[in-house]
Design an enzyme around this catalytic site. Structure first.
Site, PDB file in Angstrom:
ATOM      1  N   HIS A 190       0.812  -1.214   0.000  1.00 30.08           N
ATOM      2  CA  HIS A 190       0.000   0.000   0.000  1.00 30.08           C
ATOM      3  C   HIS A 190       0.848   1.267   0.000  1.00 30.08           C
ATOM      4  O   HIS A 190       0.509   2.250  -0.672  1.00 30.08           O
ATOM      5  CB  HIS A 190      -0.963  -0.027   1.191  1.00 30.08           C
ATOM      6  CG  HIS A 190      -2.031  -1.071   1.050  1.00 30.08           C
ATOM      7  ND1 HIS A 190      -2.489  -1.824   2.103  1.00 30.08           N
ATOM      8  CD2 HIS A 190      -2.715  -1.510  -0.048  1.00 30.08           C
ATOM      9  CE1 HIS A 190      -3.428  -2.669   1.675  1.00 30.08           C
ATOM     10  NE2 HIS A 190      -3.576  -2.490   0.373  1.00 30.08           N
ATOM     11  N   PRO A 241     -13.098 -10.586 -12.669  1.00 28.91           N
ATOM     12  CA  PRO A 241     -13.497  -9.200 -12.939  1.00 28.91           C
ATOM     13  C   PRO A 241     -12.329  -8.246 -13.130  1.00 28.91           C
ATOM     14  O   PRO A 241     -12.504  -7.158 -13.673  1.00 28.91           O
ATOM     15  CB  PRO A 241     -14.332  -8.830 -11.705  1.00 28.91           C
ATOM     16  CG  PRO A 241     -13.874  -9.764 -10.634  1.00 28.91           C
ATOM     17  CD  PRO A 241     -13.539 -11.038 -11.336  1.00 28.91           C
ATOM     18  N   GLU A 281     -14.832   0.731  -6.815  1.00 34.16           N
ATOM     19  CA  GLU A 281     -14.741  -0.688  -6.460  1.00 34.16           C
ATOM     20  C   GLU A 281     -15.962  -1.406  -7.018  1.00 34.16           C
ATOM     21  O   GLU A 281     -17.088  -0.975  -6.804  1.00 34.16           O
ATOM     22  CB  GLU A 281     -14.671  -0.841  -4.933  1.00 34.16           C
ATOM     23  CG  GLU A 281     -14.824  -2.250  -4.408  1.00 34.16           C
ATOM     24  CD  GLU A 281     -13.756  -3.202  -4.929  1.00 34.16           C
ATOM     25  OE1 GLU A 281     -14.146  -4.220  -5.558  1.00 34.16           O
ATOM     26  OE2 GLU A 281     -12.552  -2.923  -4.726  1.00 34.16           O
ATOM     27  N   ASP A 327     -10.187  -2.808   0.009  1.00 32.71           N
ATOM     28  CA  ASP A 327      -9.752  -2.994   1.392  1.00 32.71           C
ATOM     29  C   ASP A 327      -9.415  -1.673   2.061  1.00 32.71           C
ATOM     30  O   ASP A 327      -9.342  -1.600   3.291  1.00 32.71           O
ATOM     31  CB  ASP A 327      -8.545  -3.932   1.453  1.00 32.71           C
ATOM     32  CG  ASP A 327      -7.395  -3.426   0.580  1.00 32.71           C
ATOM     33  OD1 ASP A 327      -6.687  -2.499   0.994  1.00 32.71           O
ATOM     34  OD2 ASP A 327      -7.218  -3.963  -0.521  1.00 32.71           O
ATOM     35  N   ASP A 349      -5.412  -0.486  -8.347  1.00 35.97           N
ATOM     36  CA  ASP A 349      -5.119  -1.489  -7.320  1.00 35.97           C
ATOM     37  C   ASP A 349      -5.958  -2.730  -7.601  1.00 35.97           C
ATOM     38  O   ASP A 349      -6.870  -3.080  -6.857  1.00 35.97           O
ATOM     39  CB  ASP A 349      -5.428  -0.910  -5.933  1.00 35.97           C
ATOM     40  CG  ASP A 349      -5.066  -1.871  -4.812  1.00 35.97           C
ATOM     41  OD1 ASP A 349      -4.378  -2.875  -5.089  1.00 35.97           O
ATOM     42  OD2 ASP A 349      -5.477  -1.621  -3.661  1.00 35.97           O
ATOM     43  N   SER A 350      -5.636  -3.385  -8.704  1.00 34.77           N
ATOM     44  CA  SER A 350      -6.407  -4.546  -9.141  1.00 34.77           C
ATOM     45  C   SER A 350      -5.781  -5.828  -8.625  1.00 34.77           C
ATOM     46  O   SER A 350      -4.610  -5.855  -8.224  1.00 34.77           O
ATOM     47  CB  SER A 350      -6.470  -4.592 -10.663  1.00 34.77           C
ATOM     48  OG  SER A 350      -5.176  -4.834 -11.185  1.00 34.77           O
TER      49      SER A 350
END
Length: 304
Positions: A63, A164, A107, A87, A157-158
C-alpha cells in the site's frame, strides 16, 4: 475442529497453502469468491478467487509503494482516483498527503469494502469516512470510459488478470485512464511476480510505451506474494516524475505527511526503479516494442 489449509490456485505449475486456524468469512459474490481467515504468521488474510490479496502482517509494503511512489513523484497531487482497492489500504495512504483534496475509490464489489470494515478495520483506518473520499460501486472499466473528471494520479489497485480484474489489464482500459489524467498526471498499476512471470511486466510495459512518453516499472518485496520480487508500473508524460532526487522526495514527505511511514523512504523510492539485469532487458525490449507499434497487453490465460 482441525485447521483448514487454503490453497492459492492462480499458478498452473505450483501451489502455496496457508493454514487457516479460523475462517472468518467466505462467500461467492456476483463477481468473485472471497475468503478471509486467520493465520498465526500472516494475521488476517484475504484471498479473492484463489489469489492472496493481502495479509495484515505486511500490507503496509504494497500500500505504501502503490501510493507514495506516484504521489511523491508528483509536485502537487490534489485529485486521485483509486480503481479497485476495496480494502482501503491504498486509499488510506493517499489521504495521508495533505495536498490531496479529493480521492475517488471505484470498487466493483461492495462486499470487499464491507468485509474490510468488519474484519480488518485497521487497514482502512477511517479512510472510507474521510470527507475527501468519494466511493463508487461500479465497474472501473466503465467509469474511466465515461467520466469527465480529471485526476493528477490514477492508481489501479487490481488483483491478478483473472475474473473481474482481467479488463483492468487491457490497452482499452489504460487508454481511458490516460484520457482521465490531468495535464502532468501519473498512472500506476501492479504487474505481479516479475521474476517468475515477466510476460505480465512486458505486456503492460508495451501498452504503456505505446500510450505515454515515459514508462518506469518499479519493484518491492511483498512477503505474502510468494514467488520473488513484485512489480508495479508507472506511466506519465512528464519526464521529471521518473527521476526525482532524494532531497526533493524528503522535502515533499516532510511537507505533506504528519506521521512517519513504515516502508517507503526517499532512497527506497529511487532504488525501486533499479532492476536485475534480466528484467532490465525485459523492460527495455518491451519499451522499444511499444514505441514501434507492438502494443500487446498481458493475457493470463495465454502466452504473449
Amino acid at each position: 475442529m482441525s485447521d483448514r489449509w487454503i490453497e492459492e490456485t492462480f499458478h498452473a505449475d505450483w501451489r502455496v497453502s496457508l493454514r487457516a486456524t479460523e475462517v472468518l468469512h467466505e462467500v461467492k459474490t456476483d463477481h468473485q469468491h472471497v475468503v478471509i481467515f486467520e493465520n498465526p504468521t500472516w494475521g488476517k488474510v484475504l484471498m479473492l478467487d484463489g489469489v492472496t490479496q493481502l495479509s495484515t502482517s505486511d500490507e503496509i509494503v504494497y500500500h505504501e509503494m502503490m501510493a507514495h511512489v506516484p504521489l511523491m513523484a508528483h509536485p502537487n497531487p490534489e485529485n486521485v482516483l483509486v480503481i479497485g482497492g476495496g480494502d482501503g489500504g491504498v486509499l488510506r495512504e493517499v489521504l495521508r498527503h495533505s495536498s490531496v483534496k479529493k480521492a475517488v475509490l471505484v470498487e466493483i464489489d461492495r462486499e470487499v469494502i464491507d468485509t474490510a470494515l468488519k474484519f480488518y478495520p485497521q487497514i482502512p483506518k477511517g479512510a472510507f469516512d474521510d470527507p475527501r473520499t468519494e466511493i463508487l460501486i461500479t465497474n472501473g472499466l466503465e467509469y474511466v470510459a465515461n467520466t469527465d473528471d480529471k485526476f493528477d494520479c490514477i492508481i489501479v489497485d487490481s488483483s491478478e488478470p483473472i475474473g473481474p480484474s482481467a479488463v483492468l489489464h487491457t490497452k482499452e482500459f489504460f487508454a481511458d485512464c490516460k484520457r482521465c489524467l490531468a495535464k502532468g498526471g501519473v498512472l500506476v498499476t501492479q504487474n505481479g511476480l516479475a521474476q517468475l512471470f515477466p510476460d505480465h511486466l512486458a505486456g503492460t510495459t508495451r501498452v504503456f510505451a505505446s500510450l505515454f512518453e515515459h514508462v518506469a516499472p518499479y519493484m518491492c518485496h511483498q512477503p505474502c506474494y510468494f514467488g520473488g520480487l513484485f512489480a508495479l508500473n508507472l506511466a506519465t508524460d512528464e519526464a521529471a516524475f521518473t527521476g526525482v532526487d532524494c532531497k526533493t522526495l524528503a522535502t515533499r514527505a516532510a511537507e505533506r505527511l504528519s506521521s512517519h511511514l513504515h516502508y517507503w523512504t526517499p532512497s527506497l523510492h529511487q532504488g525501486a526503479f533499479a532492476f536485475p539485469a534480466d528484467l532490465e532487458r525485459v523492460v527495455n525490449e518491451a519499451i522499444t516494442a511499444g514505441r514501434s507499434g507492438d502494443d500487446r497487453g498481458y493475457d493470463a490465460t495465454a502466452s504473449v
